[in-house]
Design a protein around this motif. Structure first.
Motif, mmCIF file in Angstrom:
data_model
loop_
_atom_site.group_PDB
_atom_site.id
_atom_site.type_symbol
_atom_site.label_atom_id
_atom_site.label_comp_id
_atom_site.label_asym_id
_atom_site.label_seq_id
_atom_site.Cartn_x
_atom_site.Cartn_y
_atom_site.Cartn_z
ATOM 1 N N ARG A 25 -29.411 -20.030 0.767
ATOM 2 C CA ARG A 25 -29.574 -20.555 1.655
ATOM 3 C C ARG A 25 -29.580 -21.926 2.288
ATOM 4 N NH1 ARG A 25 -32.992 -16.727 3.315
ATOM 5 N NH2 ARG A 25 -34.531 -17.931 1.568
ATOM 6 N N ARG A 26 -29.672 -22.202 1.495
ATOM 7 C CA ARG A 26 -30.687 -24.295 0.986
ATOM 8 C C ARG A 26 -28.970 -24.561 0.541
ATOM 9 N NH1 ARG A 26 -34.716 -26.130 -3.170
ATOM 10 N NH2 ARG A 26 -34.104 -27.745 -2.002
ATOM 11 N N LEU A 27 -28.187 -24.118 0.092
ATOM 12 C CA LEU A 27 -26.799 -24.209 -0.529
ATOM 13 C C LEU A 27 -26.073 -24.549 1.250
ATOM 14 C CD1 LEU A 27 -25.883 -23.038 -3.749
ATOM 15 C CD2 LEU A 27 -26.530 -25.719 -3.219
ATOM 16 N N GLU A 28 -26.236 -23.170 2.002
ATOM 17 C CA GLU A 28 -25.326 -23.201 3.091
ATOM 18 C C GLU A 28 -25.596 -23.860 3.691
ATOM 19 O OE1 GLU A 28 -23.918 -18.519 2.322
ATOM 20 O OE2 GLU A 28 -25.469 -18.960 4.015
ATOM 21 N N GLY A 29 -27.285 -24.244 3.691
ATOM 22 C CA GLY A 29 -27.415 -25.460 5.039
ATOM 23 C C GLY A 29 -26.868 -26.395 4.696
ATOM 24 N N LEU A 34 -26.156 -34.365 -3.612
ATOM 25 C CA LEU A 34 -24.853 -33.395 -4.392
ATOM 26 C C LEU A 34 -25.473 -32.799 -5.911
ATOM 27 C CD1 LEU A 34 -22.012 -32.617 -4.991
ATOM 28 C CD2 LEU A 34 -21.587 -35.227 -6.224
ATOM 29 N N ASP A 35 -26.250 -33.683 -6.186
ATOM 30 C CA ASP A 35 -26.918 -33.505 -7.860
ATOM 31 C C ASP A 35 -28.089 -32.547 -7.284
ATOM 32 O OD1 ASP A 35 -25.222 -35.396 -9.265
ATOM 33 O OD2 ASP A 35 -27.206 -37.273 -9.121
ATOM 34 N N GLU A 36 -28.566 -32.764 -6.571
ATOM 35 C CA GLU A 36 -29.448 -31.179 -6.587
ATOM 36 C C GLU A 36 -28.155 -29.624 -5.989
ATOM 37 O OE1 GLU A 36 -33.284 -30.056 -3.178
ATOM 38 O OE2 GLU A 36 -32.635 -31.754 -3.658
ATOM 39 N N SER A 37 -27.890 -29.896 -5.669
ATOM 40 C CA SER A 37 -26.805 -28.256 -5.300
ATOM 41 C C SER A 37 -25.887 -28.179 -6.031
ATOM 42 C CB SER A 37 -25.221 -29.179 -3.778
ATOM 43 O OG SER A 37 -25.896 -29.660 -2.877
ATOM 44 N N ILE A 38 -26.373 -29.221 -7.747
ATOM 45 C CA ILE A 38 -24.932 -28.698 -8.874
ATOM 46 C C ILE A 38 -26.304 -28.109 -9.505
ATOM 47 C CG2 ILE A 38 -23.790 -29.712 -10.834
ATOM 48 C CD1 ILE A 38 -23.294 -31.858 -9.265
ATOM 49 N N ALA A 39 -27.109 -28.662 -9.041
ATOM 50 C CA ALA A 39 -28.780 -27.643 -9.882
ATOM 51 C C ALA A 39 -29.256 -26.567 -9.778
ATOM 52 C CB ALA A 39 -29.974 -29.241 -9.986
ATOM 53 N N LEU A 40 -28.917 -26.669 -8.187
ATOM 54 C CA LEU A 40 -28.787 -25.133 -7.342
ATOM 55 C C LEU A 40 -27.971 -23.909 -7.460
ATOM 56 C CD1 LEU A 40 -30.488 -26.329 -4.079
ATOM 57 C CD2 LEU A 40 -31.524 -24.749 -5.346
ATOM 58 N N TYR A 41 -26.981 -24.671 -7.846
ATOM 59 C CA TYR A 41 -25.466 -23.957 -7.958
ATOM 60 C C TYR A 41 -26.313 -22.964 -9.463
ATOM 61 C CZ TYR A 41 -20.693 -21.660 -9.046
ATOM 62 O OH TYR A 41 -19.847 -20.584 -9.050
#
Length: 82
Positions: A25-29, A34-41
């Motif tokens: 949900r957070r990534l699709e939002g 970017l750095d947090e997206s990578i960590a979330l992924y």
């Protein structure tokens, strides 16, 4: 005091699935840097592997349950999640 997420290895299937849904949900939002997206992924991938391992273990247990009245294996039943 900041919230520390429990280690993935200690999470139940249901908790890991909810955490994975939150990551997606957070990534699709699209509002995550970017750095947090990578960590979330990366966390999402670990959660996915954990969930898959729990499902595989459950399937293995279900297949082992199939036995005849004498307790001897009569075969395995395919796991039907549907």
């Amino acid at each position: 005091m900041t919230y520390q997420a429990p280690p993935i290895a200690d999470m139940s299937f249901e908790d890991a699935l909810r955490a994975l849904e939150d990551v997606v949900r957070r990534l699709e939002g699209g509002e995550v840097p970017l750095d947090e997206s990578i960590a979330l992924y990366e966390r999402g991938e670990k959660l996915r592997r954990h969930c898959q391992a729990r499902l595989d273990a459950a399937q293995e247990r279900i297949e082992k349950i199939v036995a005849g009245p004498d307790g001897k294996p009569t075969g395995t039943a395919p796991f039907d999640a549907g």
